[in-house]
Motif scaffolding. Structure first.
Motif, short mmCIF file in Angstrom:
data_model
loop_
_atom_site.label_atom_id
_atom_site.label_comp_id
_atom_site.label_asym_id
_atom_site.label_seq_id
_atom_site.Cartn_x
_atom_site.Cartn_y
_atom_site.Cartn_z
N PRO A 1 0.81 -1.23 0.00
CA PRO A 1 0.00 0.00 0.00
C PRO A 1 0.84 1.27 0.00
CG PRO A 1 -0.87 -1.59 1.57
CD PRO A 1 0.44 -2.14 1.09
N LEU A 2 1.99 1.24 0.68
CA LEU A 2 2.85 2.43 0.70
C LEU A 2 3.38 2.76 -0.68
CD1 LEU A 2 4.90 1.92 3.99
CD2 LEU A 2 3.02 3.49 3.58
N MET A 3 3.78 1.75 -1.43
CA MET A 3 4.28 2.00 -2.78
C MET A 3 3.17 2.50 -3.69
SD MET A 3 6.97 2.20 -4.45
CE MET A 3 7.44 2.49 -6.14
N GLU A 4 1.97 2.01 -3.49
CA GLU A 4 0.84 2.52 -4.27
C GLU A 4 0.65 4.02 -4.02
OE1 GLU A 4 -2.49 0.18 -3.15
OE2 GLU A 4 -1.91 -1.57 -4.36
N GLN A 5 0.76 4.43 -2.76
CA GLN A 5 0.62 5.85 -2.43
C GLN A 5 1.77 6.66 -3.03
OE1 GLN A 5 -1.92 7.42 -0.78
NE2 GLN A 5 -2.97 5.45 -0.88
N LEU A 6 2.98 6.12 -3.03
CA LEU A 6 4.12 6.82 -3.63
C LEU A 6 3.92 7.02 -5.13
CD1 LEU A 6 7.08 5.06 -1.78
CD2 LEU A 6 6.50 7.49 -1.65
N ILE A 7 3.40 6.01 -5.80
CA ILE A 7 3.16 6.12 -7.25
C ILE A 7 2.04 7.13 -7.52
CG2 ILE A 7 2.33 4.88 -9.28
CD1 ILE A 7 3.77 2.41 -8.24
N PHE A 8 0.99 7.12 -6.69
CA PHE A 8 -0.09 8.11 -6.85
C PHE A 8 0.45 9.53 -6.70
CE2 PHE A 8 -3.38 4.80 -5.27
CZ PHE A 8 -3.45 4.27 -6.56
N LEU B 1 19.98 1.10 15.17
CA LEU B 1 18.88 0.23 14.77
C LEU B 1 17.82 1.07 14.07
CD1 LEU B 1 18.25 -2.81 15.15
CD2 LEU B 1 16.78 -2.16 17.06
N ASN B 2 17.60 0.79 12.79
CA ASN B 2 16.54 1.45 12.03
C ASN B 2 15.33 0.54 11.92
OD1 ASN B 2 17.81 3.90 11.60
ND2 ASN B 2 18.76 3.24 9.69
N GLN B 3 14.17 1.13 11.83
CA GLN B 3 12.93 0.34 11.76
C GLN B 3 12.09 0.79 10.58
OE1 GLN B 3 10.48 -0.46 15.35
NE2 GLN B 3 8.84 0.60 14.28
N VAL B 4 11.62 -0.17 9.81
CA VAL B 4 10.66 0.10 8.74
C VAL B 4 9.49 -0.86 8.91
CG1 VAL B 4 12.32 1.01 7.09
CG2 VAL B 4 11.86 -1.45 7.14
N SER B 5 8.32 -0.40 8.51
CA SER B 5 7.11 -1.20 8.61
C SER B 5 6.47 -1.28 7.24
CB SER B 5 6.16 -0.59 9.63
OG SER B 5 4.99 -1.37 9.77
N PHE B 6 6.05 -2.46 6.84
CA PHE B 6 5.42 -2.61 5.53
C PHE B 6 4.44 -3.76 5.55
CE2 PHE B 6 9.46 -4.88 5.49
CZ PHE B 6 9.13 -6.13 5.01
N ASN B 7 3.57 -3.76 4.56
CA ASN B 7 2.54 -4.78 4.42
C ASN B 7 2.50 -5.20 2.96
OD1 ASN B 7 0.09 -6.22 4.12
ND2 ASN B 7 -0.82 -5.15 5.85
N ILE B 8 2.89 -6.42 2.66
CA ILE B 8 2.89 -6.91 1.29
C ILE B 8 1.46 -7.34 0.94
CG2 ILE B 8 3.99 -8.49 -0.34
CD1 ILE B 8 6.18 -8.92 1.77
N ASN B 9 0.92 -6.78 -0.14
CA ASN B 9 -0.49 -7.05 -0.45
C ASN B 9 -0.69 -8.05 -1.57
OD1 ASN B 9 0.28 -5.54 -2.63
ND2 ASN B 9 -0.98 -3.75 -2.15
N THR B 10 0.35 -8.75 -1.96
CA THR B 10 0.19 -9.75 -3.02
C THR B 10 1.29 -10.81 -2.88
OG1 THR B 10 0.14 -10.10 -5.42
CG2 THR B 10 1.60 -8.40 -4.60
N PRO B 11 0.99 -12.06 -3.17
CA PRO B 11 2.06 -13.07 -3.16
C PRO B 11 2.97 -12.90 -4.36
CG PRO B 11 -0.01 -14.05 -3.88
CD PRO B 11 -0.33 -12.65 -3.47
N GLY B 12 4.20 -13.33 -4.21
CA GLY B 12 5.15 -13.22 -5.31
C GLY B 12 6.57 -13.16 -4.80
#
Length: 239
Positions: A15-22, A180-191
Motif C-alpha cells: 500500500p505504501l508504494m501505491e501511495q508513492l506512485i499516486f 537500529l533502524n525500523q521500517v514497517s510494511f505490508n505486502i499485499n500480493t504473493p510473489g
C-alpha cells in the motif's frame, strides 16, 4: 522487476508504494501543466512579436506570479506531508524481522518464535544459476514472509553502512553499525520481489541482493516448521 524497456516504477506490491506512485503521478501532472502553460505563453509572445519592452511594472502581474505558485505548492505540499506521515507511521506488527548487513551478504532473524529462526542470504554465483533465476539478483536463502500481514523490519549492520531496499514495496532504510533502524510494511500480493543494497559499501557492493518471497500463511507456517518449530504463537491479521 524492472527491464530495459521500463520507464516508470515497478508494479506496487505494498500500500505504501501505491501511495508513492499516486503522489508521483499527481506531482508530475502539475509539473507538465505548468511547463505547458509557460511554454505556450513564451512561444506565443515571441512569434507574435508584441513583446512590450516599455513594461516597467505591473501589480496585477506581480500578484499573479506570487499567488498562483503558492497555490500550486499547496497542492503538492499537502499530499507530500500526508505521505511522509504515512511512511513513518508505526503499526502494531504481526511479525518482526531482524536484518543485519555484512560485507557482503545479509543475515535475517525471526525472533518471534521460541527457537529463533536465523540464516544468511548470499547471492547465487553466475555459474550456479538455474534457468529460472536472475543474474546478480537471486540468493541462496530467500526471506519468506506472509502477505497481508504487518511486518516490522529492524535493520542494522555488522561492519559498514549498507541500505536495505525493495523498490516495489517502497522500502529503503540504511543499515548503520551500532544503530537500529525500523521500517514497517505490508505486502499485499504473493510473489517474489527483488532488491539490492543501495549504499556503496565496498568492492562487492553490487553483489549482495535481497529477495523477499511473499506467500500464503499456511505455506509460511510450513516453512517455519522446517526450523523445528511446531506452534504458531503470533496473531496474524488477514485483511
Amino acid at each position: 522487476m524492472s527491464t530495459w524497456s521500463a520507464l516508470s516504477f515497478q508494479n506496487a506490491s505494498s500500500p505504501l508504494m501505491e501511495q508513492l506512485i499516486f503522489f508521483h503521478n499527481h506531482a508530475l501532472t502539475i509539473l507538465v501543466l505548468v511547463l505547458s502553460v509557460v511554454t505556450f505563453n513564451m512561444v506565443k509572445t515571441i512569434l507574435a512579436g508584441n513583446m512590450n519592452k516599455s513594461l516597467l511594472e505591473s501589480q496585477s502581474l506581480e500578484l499573479f506570479w506570487t499567488v498562483v505558485p503558492a497555490i500550486i505548492l499547496l497542492f503538492i505540499g499537502f499530499p507530500s506531508i500526508r505521505l511522509l506521515y504515512l511512511l513513518d507511521e508505526v503499526y502494531y506488527p504481526s511479525i518482526t524481522l531482524k536484518t543485519v548487513g555484512h560485507q557482503w551478504y545479509w543475515s535475517y532473524e525471526y525472533s518471534d518464535f521460541s527457537n529463533n529462526v536465523e540464516f544468511d542470504s548470499f547471492m547465487v554465483p553466475s555459474n550456479e544459476l538455474s534457468s529460472h533465476q536472475f543474474r546478480l539478483l537471486d540468493v541462496d536463502n530467500r526471506t519468506v514472509l506472509p502477505f497481508n500481514t504487518q511486518v516490522r523490519n529492524l535493520i542494522s549492520s555488522a561492519d559498514v553502512i549498507h541500505s536495505w531496499t525493495i523498490p516495489s514495496m517502497g522500502v529503503k532504510a540504511d543499515a548503520v553499525p551500532g544503530r537500529l533502524n525500523q521500517v514497517s510494511f505490508n505486502i499485499n500480493t504473493p510473489g517474489v520481489f527483488y532488491g539490492q543494497c543501495s549504499e556503496i559499501c565496498g568492492a562487492n557492493h553490487s553483489f549482495m541482493p535481497i529477495v523477499i518471497e511473499s506467500t500464503y500463511i499456511k505455506f509460511f507456517k510450513k516453512w517455519i516448521q522446517m526450523f523445528n518449530y511446531i506452534e504458531w504463537p503470533i496473531k496474524v491479521m488477514i485483511f
